[in-house]
Design an enzyme around this catalytic site. Structure first.
Site, PDB file in Angstrom:
ATOM      1  N   CYS A 152       7.175  -6.680   5.356  1.00 39.61           N
ATOM      2  CA  CYS A 152       6.399  -5.719   6.152  1.00 39.61           C
ATOM      3  C   CYS A 152       4.965  -6.162   6.406  1.00 39.61           C
ATOM      4  O   CYS A 152       4.375  -5.800   7.430  1.00 39.61           O
ATOM      5  CB  CYS A 152       6.418  -4.345   5.493  1.00 39.61           C
ATOM      6  N   HIS A 277       0.578  -0.330   6.863  1.00 40.30           N
ATOM      7  CA  HIS A 277      -0.220  -1.471   6.416  1.00 40.30           C
ATOM      8  C   HIS A 277      -1.241  -1.820   7.507  1.00 40.30           C
ATOM      9  O   HIS A 277      -0.942  -1.731   8.709  1.00 40.30           O
ATOM     10  CB  HIS A 277       0.666  -2.705   6.214  1.00 40.30           C
TER      11      HIS A 277
HETATM   12  C1  2RA Z   1       4.688  -4.295  -0.247  1.00 38.99           C
HETATM   13  N1  2RA Z   1       5.311  -5.913   1.402  1.00 38.99           N
HETATM   14  O1  2RA Z   1       3.967  -3.720   0.560  1.00 38.99           O
HETATM   15  C2  2RA Z   1       5.725  -5.231   0.219  1.00 38.99           C
HETATM   16  C3  2RA Z   1       7.027  -4.524   0.419  1.00 38.99           C
HETATM   17  N2  2RA Z   1       8.026  -5.366   0.973  1.00 38.99           N
HETATM   18  O2  2RA Z   1       4.604  -4.163  -1.444  1.00 38.99           O
END
Ligand code: 2RA
EC number: 1.2.1.11
Length: 373
Positions: A152, A277
């Site tokens: 991600c 994110h």
């Molecule tokens: C996280 N990218 O955000 C990782 C999850 N796949 O921890």
């Protein structure tokens, strides 16, 4: 309604028409249907054009028998096993790495094309790593019958970065991530919510250790409190002090963009955000850049929304981007010291484009290929 026909008759006829149309379409298995990403996948499958025949929901034996809704229909979850994978054309896997490593090849051997969201196959040279807006063509060459979905953190920036690369030619990326706790699953979300409760209404955050003491054991999957804090760590410890998450950003960006020698430095940071994110990106290119041209490219790039008017207080934030599909981009600036470099800020929902949506997009492209005349 015809004479003598009832609403129930019409509903049955509509259902029969739907069933007949669906019988010609590919069968989809959603493996890991009850997890955080699986839940978003079912939402997305219910919202997008319906290209599937049967949608089979698969999860661990513990969840078998549960009923979940997809496309408005209650569907019973079946346990992962050989039988659950029979007759499947496309299988989306969102399960831990070891489960994917074991079961994705079994599904592929039974004839399914697997779209896998674990880290088990991403770096396998015989498994394409696909972001449809950037390298859709790669999904067609899949010697193992598996297509991998990126992590991600990579996915939250790569659509925007890929669009800029196509024009300017990328030579280096320096990124810092601001990662939401849902990236660490339900345990991450539960921990942040518990910690926020522990610090709410207090004056904490002014003395060393005061937040830590209030949070106590409710650290969840994080190595430090995440409420009233930022934690410069995600993933596991790898060689020379890098985290696995940082190495994923580097390796995956290189593979997706087809730039095996791309210089990449990432620092991954967990922040007190539930979902979405963000990344601060410094991208250096082969050619000189202008903000005006970068704006044009980003404004026209599929899957990207440009939101860049700081004078009006407009820039992407996770609180605004959460629950949406695109990559949001703002704060686009040309480096003051390097006419070939851009600095920008991107936000992307880590459960949607960062996981479920990209998986669904790949699966749909495979379905189109399977049903092409
Ligand atoms: C996280 N990218 O955000 C990782 C999850 N796949 O921890």
């Amino acid at each position: 309604m015809g004479v003598g026909r009832t609403t129930a008759d019409d509903a049955r006829a509509a259902e029969a028409r739907r069933a007949s149309a669906r019988s010609a379409r590919p069968t989809l298995a959603v493996v890991g249907a009850t997890g955080a990403v699986g839940t978003v996948l079912l939402e997305i499958l219910s919202q997008r054009a319906d290209v599937w025949g049967e949608i089979r929901l698969v999860a661990s034996a513990r969840s078998a028998g549960r009923k979940l809704t997809v496309r408005g229909e209650e569907t019973e979850v079946v346990a992962l096993g050989e039988e659950a994978l029979e007759g499947v054309d496309v299988a989306m896997f969102d399960v831990p790495d070891d489960i994917s490593a074991r079961w994705a090849p079994i599904a592929a051997a039974k004839g399914a094309v697997v779209v896998d969201n674990s880290a088990a196959f991403r770096m396998d040279p015989d498994v394409p790593l696909v972001v449809p807006e950037v390298n859709a063509h790669a999904a067609r060459v899949r010697p193992r019958g598996i297509v991998a979905n990126p992590n991600c953190t990579t996915l939250s920036m790569i659509v925007a970065v890929g669009a800029l690369h196509a024009e300017f030619g990328l030579s280096e990326l320096v990124v810092a991530s601001y990662q939401a706790v849902s990236g660490a699953g339900k345990a991450g979300v539960d921990a942040l919510r518990a910690q926020l409760t522990a610090v709410a209404g207090t004056e904490l955050g002014t003395q060393p250790g005061d937040v830590r003491r209030a949070v106590g054991d409710a650290m969840g999957p994080f190595p430090a409190p995440v409420a009233l804090n930022v934690v410069p760590w995600a993933g596991s410890l790898m060689a020379d002090g890098w985290s696995s998450e940082e190495l994923k950003v580097r390796a995956e960006a290189r593979k997706i963009l087809g730039l095996p020698d791309l210089r990449v430095s990432a620092t991954c940071v967990r922040v007190p955000v539930i979902t979405t994110h963000s990344l601060s990106v410094h991208a250096r290119f082969e050619n000189e850049v202008t903000v005006e041209r970068a704006h044009e490219i980003l404004a026209n790039a599929p899957g990207v929304v440009l939101c860049d008017s700081p004078a009006d207080g407009e820039f992407p934030t996770p609180a605004d981007a959460v629950g949406t599909d695109p990559t949001w981009v703002g704060r686009v600036r040309r480096s003051l010291d390097d006419p070939r470099a851009l600095d920008l800020f991107v936000c992307g929902d880590n459960l949607r484009k960062g996981a479920a949506l990209n998986t669904a997009q790949i699966a749909e492209s495979v379905a189109a290929e399977l049903t092409a005349p």
